[in-house]
Motif scaffolding. Structure first.
Motif, PDB file in Angstrom:
ATOM      1  N   ARG A 283       0.835  -1.201   0.000  1.00 55.23           N
ATOM      2  CA  ARG A 283       0.000   0.000   0.000  1.00 55.23           C
ATOM      3  C   ARG A 283       0.876   1.259   0.000  1.00 55.23           C
ATOM      4  NH1 ARG A 283      -2.505  -0.984   4.184  1.00 55.23           N
ATOM      5  NH2 ARG A 283      -1.500   0.420   5.661  1.00 55.23           N
ATOM      6  N   HIS A 284       1.936   1.257   0.812  1.00 53.69           N
ATOM      7  CA  HIS A 284       2.850   2.399   0.865  1.00 53.69           C
ATOM      8  C   HIS A 284       3.588   2.587  -0.458  1.00 53.69           C
ATOM      9  CE1 HIS A 284       2.682   3.862   5.020  1.00 53.69           C
ATOM     10  NE2 HIS A 284       2.526   2.598   5.405  1.00 53.69           N
ATOM     11  N   LEU A 285       4.006   1.482  -1.074  1.00 51.96           N
ATOM     12  CA  LEU A 285       4.727   1.581  -2.341  1.00 51.96           C
ATOM     13  C   LEU A 285       3.852   2.202  -3.422  1.00 51.96           C
ATOM     14  CD1 LEU A 285       6.726  -1.783  -2.565  1.00 51.96           C
ATOM     15  CD2 LEU A 285       7.595   0.494  -2.001  1.00 51.96           C
ATOM     16  N   LYS A 286       2.604   1.801  -3.482  1.00 47.51           N
ATOM     17  CA  LYS A 286       1.707   2.339  -4.504  1.00 47.51           C
ATOM     18  C   LYS A 286       1.475   3.834  -4.295  1.00 47.51           C
ATOM     19  CE  LYS A 286      -1.619  -0.053  -6.212  1.00 47.51           C
ATOM     20  NZ  LYS A 286      -2.856  -0.827  -6.435  1.00 47.51           N
ATOM     21  N   ARG A 287       1.446   4.267  -3.056  1.00 48.94           N
ATOM     22  CA  ARG A 287       1.278   5.689  -2.779  1.00 48.94           C
ATOM     23  C   ARG A 287       2.551   6.467  -3.093  1.00 48.94           C
ATOM     24  NH1 ARG A 287      -1.663   5.328   3.167  1.00 48.94           N
ATOM     25  NH2 ARG A 287      -3.723   4.647   2.441  1.00 48.94           N
TER      26      ARG A 287
ATOM     27  N   ASP B 159      -4.003 -10.183   5.526  1.00 53.92           N
ATOM     28  CA  ASP B 159      -4.727  -9.479   4.453  1.00 53.92           C
ATOM     29  C   ASP B 159      -4.312  -9.951   3.061  1.00 53.92           C
ATOM     30  OD1 ASP B 159      -6.130  -7.916   6.304  1.00 53.92           O
ATOM     31  OD2 ASP B 159      -4.581  -6.368   6.329  1.00 53.92           O
ATOM     32  N   TRP B 160      -4.212 -11.264   2.880  1.00 52.94           N
ATOM     33  CA  TRP B 160      -3.733 -11.778   1.597  1.00 52.94           C
ATOM     34  C   TRP B 160      -4.698 -11.453   0.453  1.00 52.94           C
ATOM     35  CZ3 TRP B 160      -6.601 -15.501  -1.001  1.00 52.94           C
ATOM     36  CH2 TRP B 160      -7.540 -16.216  -0.251  1.00 52.94           C
ATOM     37  N   ARG B 161      -5.994 -11.391   0.727  1.00 55.84           N
ATOM     38  CA  ARG B 161      -6.934 -11.010  -0.337  1.00 55.84           C
ATOM     39  C   ARG B 161      -6.739  -9.554  -0.742  1.00 55.84           C
ATOM     40  NH1 ARG B 161     -10.056 -14.424   2.879  1.00 55.84           N
ATOM     41  NH2 ARG B 161     -10.998 -16.220   1.807  1.00 55.84           N
ATOM     42  N   LEU B 162      -6.384  -8.716   0.223  1.00 53.82           N
ATOM     43  CA  LEU B 162      -6.106  -7.309  -0.078  1.00 53.82           C
ATOM     44  C   LEU B 162      -4.881  -7.194  -0.979  1.00 53.82           C
ATOM     45  CD1 LEU B 162      -6.789  -4.343   0.422  1.00 53.82           C
ATOM     46  CD2 LEU B 162      -5.316  -4.421   2.449  1.00 53.82           C
ATOM     47  N   ILE B 163      -3.873  -8.030  -0.732  1.00 51.94           N
ATOM     48  CA  ILE B 163      -2.687  -8.054  -1.594  1.00 51.94           C
ATOM     49  C   ILE B 163      -3.104  -8.409  -3.018  1.00 51.94           C
ATOM     50  CG2 ILE B 163      -0.503  -9.244  -2.067  1.00 51.94           C
ATOM     51  CD1 ILE B 163      -0.212  -9.654   0.963  1.00 51.94           C
ATOM     52  N   ALA B 164      -3.927  -9.445  -3.150  1.00 47.32           N
ATOM     53  CA  ALA B 164      -4.365  -9.898  -4.475  1.00 47.32           C
ATOM     54  C   ALA B 164      -5.181  -8.832  -5.191  1.00 47.32           C
ATOM     55  CB  ALA B 164      -5.174 -11.186  -4.346  1.00 47.32           C
ATOM     56  N   ARG B 165      -5.913  -8.043  -4.443  1.00 46.89           N
ATOM     57  CA  ARG B 165      -6.730  -6.999  -5.063  1.00 46.89           C
ATOM     58  C   ARG B 165      -5.919  -5.748  -5.407  1.00 46.89           C
ATOM     59  NH1 ARG B 165     -10.761  -8.627  -0.895  1.00 46.89           N
ATOM     60  NH2 ARG B 165     -12.437  -9.758  -1.977  1.00 46.89           N
ATOM     61  N   SER B 166      -4.712  -5.638  -4.846  1.00 42.69           N
ATOM     62  CA  SER B 166      -3.923  -4.424  -5.048  1.00 42.69           C
ATOM     63  C   SER B 166      -3.062  -4.462  -6.302  1.00 42.69           C
ATOM     64  CB  SER B 166      -3.033  -4.158  -3.823  1.00 42.69           C
ATOM     65  OG  SER B 166      -2.024  -5.154  -3.704  1.00 42.69           O
TER      66      SER B 166
ATOM     67  N   LEU C  13      -8.344 -17.712  -5.635  1.00 40.54           N
ATOM     68  CA  LEU C  13      -7.683 -17.036  -6.747  1.00 40.54           C
ATOM     69  C   LEU C  13      -7.951 -17.687  -8.102  1.00 40.54           C
ATOM     70  CD1 LEU C  13      -4.218 -16.354  -5.074  1.00 40.54           C
ATOM     71  CD2 LEU C  13      -5.761 -14.594  -5.968  1.00 40.54           C
ATOM     72  N   ARG C  14      -8.373 -18.936  -8.105  1.00 39.61           N
ATOM     73  CA  ARG C  14      -8.486 -19.687  -9.363  1.00 39.61           C
ATOM     74  C   ARG C  14      -9.345 -18.961 -10.402  1.00 39.61           C
ATOM     75  NH1 ARG C  14      -9.263 -24.104  -7.189  1.00 39.61           N
ATOM     76  NH2 ARG C  14      -7.223 -25.079  -7.534  1.00 39.61           N
ATOM     77  N   ARG C  15     -10.377 -18.303  -9.961  1.00 36.50           N
ATOM     78  CA  ARG C  15     -11.294 -17.622 -10.899  1.00 36.50           C
ATOM     79  C   ARG C  15     -10.626 -16.430 -11.588  1.00 36.50           C
ATOM     80  NH1 ARG C  15     -14.864 -15.556  -5.876  1.00 36.50           N
ATOM     81  NH2 ARG C  15     -13.691 -17.286  -4.948  1.00 36.50           N
ATOM     82  N   TYR C  16      -9.469 -15.996 -11.056  1.00 35.84           N
ATOM     83  CA  TYR C  16      -8.807 -14.811 -11.603  1.00 35.84           C
ATOM     84  C   TYR C  16      -7.576 -15.152 -12.446  1.00 35.84           C
ATOM     85  CZ  TYR C  16     -11.707 -12.577  -8.040  1.00 35.84           C
ATOM     86  OH  TYR C  16     -12.774 -12.163  -7.275  1.00 35.84           O
ATOM     87  N   ARG C  17      -7.411 -16.415 -12.800  1.00 37.39           N
ATOM     88  CA  ARG C  17      -6.264 -16.804 -13.618  1.00 37.39           C
ATOM     89  C   ARG C  17      -6.340 -16.183 -15.003  1.00 37.39           C
ATOM     90  NH1 ARG C  17      -4.204 -22.964 -13.317  1.00 37.39           N
ATOM     91  NH2 ARG C  17      -2.692 -21.977 -14.708  1.00 37.39           N
ATOM     92  N   VAL C  18      -5.202 -15.679 -15.454  1.00 39.98           N
ATOM     93  CA  VAL C  18      -5.115 -15.075 -16.791  1.00 39.98           C
ATOM     94  C   VAL C  18      -3.825 -15.560 -17.439  1.00 39.98           C
ATOM     95  CG1 VAL C  18      -6.411 -13.006 -16.138  1.00 39.98           C
ATOM     96  CG2 VAL C  18      -3.911 -13.029 -15.915  1.00 39.98           C
ATOM     97  N   PRO C  19      -3.755 -15.548 -18.765  1.00 42.10           N
ATOM     98  CA  PRO C  19      -2.503 -15.936 -19.441  1.00 42.10           C
ATOM     99  C   PRO C  19      -1.464 -14.822 -19.330  1.00 42.10           C
ATOM    100  CG  PRO C  19      -4.144 -15.275 -21.047  1.00 42.10           C
ATOM    101  CD  PRO C  19      -4.846 -15.291 -19.713  1.00 42.10           C
ATOM    102  N   ALA C  20      -0.206 -15.204 -19.386  1.00 44.71           N
ATOM    103  CA  ALA C  20       0.876 -14.219 -19.290  1.00 44.71           C
ATOM    104  C   ALA C  20       0.772 -13.171 -20.388  1.00 44.71           C
ATOM    105  CB  ALA C  20       2.230 -14.927 -19.347  1.00 44.71           C
ATOM    106  N   ALA C  21       0.292 -13.589 -21.559  1.00 41.86           N
ATOM    107  CA  ALA C  21       0.190 -12.655 -22.689  1.00 41.86           C
ATOM    108  C   ALA C  21      -0.707 -11.473 -22.368  1.00 41.86           C
ATOM    109  CB  ALA C  21      -0.324 -13.385 -23.922  1.00 41.86           C
ATOM    110  N   SER C  22      -1.712 -11.684 -21.516  1.00 42.35           N
ATOM    111  CA  SER C  22      -2.629 -10.592 -21.189  1.00 42.35           C
ATOM    112  C   SER C  22      -1.940  -9.522 -20.356  1.00 42.35           C
ATOM    113  CB  SER C  22      -3.851 -11.125 -20.448  1.00 42.35           C
ATOM    114  OG  SER C  22      -3.502 -11.594 -19.156  1.00 42.35           O
ATOM    115  N   LEU C  23      -0.931  -9.906 -19.584  1.00 41.21           N
ATOM    116  CA  LEU C  23      -0.208  -8.928 -18.773  1.00 41.21           C
ATOM    117  C   LEU C  23       0.866  -8.206 -19.573  1.00 41.21           C
ATOM    118  CD1 LEU C  23       0.199 -10.786 -15.353  1.00 41.21           C
ATOM    119  CD2 LEU C  23      -1.526  -9.115 -16.034  1.00 41.21           C
TER     120      LEU C  23
ATOM    121  N   ALA D 213      -6.611  -5.896 -11.143  1.00 42.91           N
ATOM    122  CA  ALA D 213      -6.420  -6.929 -10.130  1.00 42.91           C
ATOM    123  C   ALA D 213      -7.762  -7.173  -9.436  1.00 42.91           C
ATOM    124  CB  ALA D 213      -5.352  -6.497  -9.129  1.00 42.91           C
ATOM    125  N   PRO D 214      -7.979  -8.404  -8.964  1.00 42.48           N
ATOM    126  CA  PRO D 214      -7.071  -9.552  -8.926  1.00 42.48           C
ATOM    127  C   PRO D 214      -6.782 -10.129 -10.308  1.00 42.48           C
ATOM    128  CG  PRO D 214      -8.886  -9.809  -7.342  1.00 42.48           C
ATOM    129  CD  PRO D 214      -9.247  -8.696  -8.269  1.00 42.48           C
TER     130      PRO D 214
END
Length: 217
Positions: A87-91, A115-122, A146-156, A164-165
């Motif tokens: 959170r601090h880094l993003k700010r 707060d691991w879900r918060l990390i995933a959402r950030s 997290l499984r529902r949020y899997r994406v291919p590397a190409a999308s990133l 995110a997630p």
């Protein structure tokens, strides 16, 4: 700047850290990566943990001539938990897009992090395969969410704002090297960095011998 964040004890840093980081930079189209050397990790025993300055010095040696910055920024921020650090880094760096890098061994215990879900959402998360941990990672409580949020590397790799997630798996020839094996082979490895006072590549502060361990998850 698209920046991958790889946190860890780096006790010591070794060629495996460098190899997986360079692979991730290439696979995800990152501009650079930061190795965030942890002051201390409550999920790991403090026995055998070398001073922060020695771990930083070993990481700087492995990061030579690579788009990798070695930092102990958590010490400066005074954060105890990864979620707070991110959170601090993003700010502090609003013009950077951050992506969290971690091995499958960490995904297996990710649900134990504060707060691991918060990390995933950030920010997006890229998981790098590690020998012997993939099965535990795929059946972990965190992976069930997290499984529902899997994406291919190409999308990133596409230029544009990340969302995110988002979870991507990076698979390549596993690297068997580990810090544990390095310590077994050379228990006194930190002695080679006695007196080291490495400079933080992000904050540009010197990491002295008095800087040792704190807490981080």
């Amino acid at each position: 700047m698209r920046t991958g964040l790889l946190g860890g004890s780096f006790n010591p840093a070794h060629g495996g850290h460098r190899r997986i980081t360079l692979f991730a930079i290439d696979a995800l189209g990152l501009d650079e990566a930061w190795w965030m050397v942890s002051p201390g990790n409550p999920l790991k025993t403090k026995a055998g943990m070398a001073p922060l300055a020695a771990r930083m010095a070993s990481a700087r040696k492995q990061a030579r001539r690579a788009p990798i910055r070695v930092t102990a920024i958590e010490q400066q921020l005074g954060t105890r938990f990864t979620a707070d650090t991110l959170r601090h880094l993003k700010r502090r760096y609003p013009k950077r897009e951050f992506l969290w890098l971690m091995g499958s061994d960490n995904l297996a215990q990710f649900h134990l992090w504060r707060d691991w879900r918060l990390i995933a959402r950030s920010m997006p998360i890229a998981v790098i395969a590690r020998p012997g941990y993939d099965a535990a990672a795929m059946t972990s409580p965190a992976m069930a969410w997290l499984r529902r949020y899997r994406v291919p590397a190409a999308s990133l790799r596409k230029r544009g704002r990340w969302s995110a997630p988002a979870l991507v798996f990076l698979r390549f020839d596993p690297d068997p090297r580990s810090a544990t094996d390095r310590r077994k082979a050379s228990p006194d490895w930190a002695a080679a960095y006695a007196g080291a006072s490495p400079r933080d590549a992000v904050t540009h502060r010197s990491i002295g011998l008095g800087n040792s361990q704190g807490n981080r998850v």
